[in-house]
Design a protein around this motif. Sequence first.
Motif, PDB file in Angstrom:
ATOM      1  N   PHE A 168       0.812  -1.216   0.000  1.00  0.00           N
ATOM      2  CA  PHE A 168       0.000   0.000   0.000  1.00  0.00           C
ATOM      3  C   PHE A 168       0.846   1.267   0.000  1.00  0.00           C
ATOM      4  N   THR A 169       2.167   1.114   0.102  1.00  0.00           N
ATOM      5  CA  THR A 169       3.028   2.289   0.220  1.00  0.00           C
ATOM      6  C   THR A 169       3.229   3.047  -1.089  1.00  0.00           C
ATOM      7  N   PRO A 170       3.392   2.393  -2.258  1.00  0.00           N
ATOM      8  CA  PRO A 170       3.705   3.162  -3.471  1.00  0.00           C
ATOM      9  C   PRO A 170       2.675   4.247  -3.781  1.00  0.00           C
ATOM     10  N   PHE A 171       3.163   5.310  -4.407  1.00  0.00           N
ATOM     11  CA  PHE A 171       2.290   6.418  -4.780  1.00  0.00           C
ATOM     12  C   PHE A 171       1.245   5.975  -5.797  1.00  0.00           C
ATOM     13  N   ASP A 172       0.098   6.642  -5.754  1.00  0.00           N
ATOM     14  CA  ASP A 172      -0.943   6.440  -6.765  1.00  0.00           C
ATOM     15  C   ASP A 172      -0.633   7.213  -8.041  1.00  0.00           C
ATOM     16  N   GLN A 173       0.112   8.285  -7.877  1.00  0.00           N
ATOM     17  CA  GLN A 173       0.445   9.162  -9.009  1.00  0.00           C
ATOM     18  C   GLN A 173       1.830   9.748  -8.745  1.00  0.00           C
ATOM     19  N   VAL A 174       2.648   9.803  -9.774  1.00  0.00           N
ATOM     20  CA  VAL A 174       3.950  10.475  -9.682  1.00  0.00           C
ATOM     21  C   VAL A 174       4.056  11.483 -10.821  1.00  0.00           C
ATOM     22  N   VAL A 175       4.607  12.644 -10.508  1.00  0.00           N
ATOM     23  CA  VAL A 175       4.890  13.670 -11.511  1.00  0.00           C
ATOM     24  C   VAL A 175       6.402  13.827 -11.583  1.00  0.00           C
ATOM     25  N   LEU A 176       6.971  13.473 -12.729  1.00  0.00           N
ATOM     26  CA  LEU A 176       8.421  13.550 -12.937  1.00  0.00           C
ATOM     27  C   LEU A 176       8.720  14.744 -13.835  1.00  0.00           C
ATOM     28  N   ASP A 177       9.110  15.845 -13.221  1.00  0.00           N
ATOM     29  CA  ASP A 177       9.451  17.065 -13.959  1.00  0.00           C
ATOM     30  C   ASP A 177      10.922  17.389 -13.703  1.00  0.00           C
ATOM     31  N   PRO A 178      11.813  17.080 -14.652  1.00  0.00           N
ATOM     32  CA  PRO A 178      13.245  17.295 -14.417  1.00  0.00           C
ATOM     33  C   PRO A 178      13.611  18.749 -14.128  1.00  0.00           C
ATOM     34  N   GLU A 179      12.773  19.700 -14.573  1.00  0.00           N
ATOM     35  CA  GLU A 179      13.052  21.119 -14.292  1.00  0.00           C
ATOM     36  C   GLU A 179      13.128  21.397 -12.791  1.00  0.00           C
ATOM     37  N   LEU A 180      12.403  20.619 -12.002  1.00  0.00           N
ATOM     38  CA  LEU A 180      12.362  20.868 -10.554  1.00  0.00           C
ATOM     39  C   LEU A 180      13.698  20.565  -9.888  1.00  0.00           C
ATOM     40  N   THR A 181      14.608  19.904 -10.597  1.00  0.00           N
ATOM     41  CA  THR A 181      15.903  19.535 -10.005  1.00  0.00           C
ATOM     42  C   THR A 181      17.014  20.524 -10.367  1.00  0.00           C
TER      43      THR A 181
END
Length: 360
Positions: A168-181
């Motif tokens: 039950f731990t994994p996220f339901d949704q992930v947003v991968l935006d490389p700009e945030l890094t």
Amino acid sequence: MNYKNFPMVSKVVFGRGSFNQLGDILEPKRLNTEAPFIFFVDDIFKGDAWLCSRIPLSYNDKIIYVSTVEEPKTSQIDALVEQIVLDFALKPSGIIGIGGGSTLDIAKAVSLMLTNDGESSKYQGWDLIKNPGIFHVGIPTISGTGAEVSRTTILTGPKLKLGINSDFTPFDQVVLDPELTKNVPKDQWFYTGMDCFVHCIESLNGTYLNAFSRTYGEKALELCEAIFLGDELTEEEAQDQLMMASWHGGMSIAYSQVGVAHALSYGLGFLLGIKHGIGNCIVFDHLEEFYPEGVKTFKAMKAKHRINLPQGICSQLSNEEFDTMITVALSLEPLWENAIGANWKSVITRDKLRALYQKM
């Protein structure tokens, strides 16, 4: 033979600027106007208008800034859950974590503890969670930990540093935006990137290895070597590829396991509060016996980027403190079994671990 029925993140969006779609992604998940979205944001972004002004707040949604000076503690999770329960009449529509591995782990843990009774420390271990958490979203602002894809949320409790490992731990949704890094400090970029590199080495050299984990691990390793040893990538390409390396490295260990470096790093984290990425680096630097080729490559990466690791961090520890670290490390039995095999207890003794810690 029983094969693992592994839960994956069910939805993921990738792309530069994809963070701007967060409002559209969340709105269909809103239960009603009284059930807020809670945004856990690394407090390093407090006052950062470029990121925080784009968080889509509506109705009584709330941003909670969390400190990541220390790694997440079970007491911190319990306090955040209590705060949400007291502040809002209804359970939130969702929990969103925006930050590095610590912030993502906080979001996962709070999501779980809003639907499971008691203190979070009683769920440290494997498959102890009984009820699905509430809807939760992960948005990494640094790449390498694999927290965005993993089935664990690593917490320091009163007795152990140990994850809540659960389907039950994994996220339901992930947003991968490389700009945030883009503004990650160099040392932190290296330490967190090396967390991914170590994931690959431990997975690819483990007894749990299979074609599923090998496929992801080999790709993540290839990306890490291009990023940390190559010279051809632009800054944006490196950001994109490290975000993908983190994802693939996390997927690799999800269907296998990590190993010696992580087990020993947990001991350092529990006793000395050393953060996970740099802790892995400090440990891995001394693991030629277990991962000779991986350590050779790591040392080349460290030299190329002029990284100086802390030395002598265990030089003043008492016998009792060494025992505490060793006990924490030995508690991570699946990690040792992956690294050494089923007979690991005849190989990994307390004296051997003390000798390794004394080198650090």
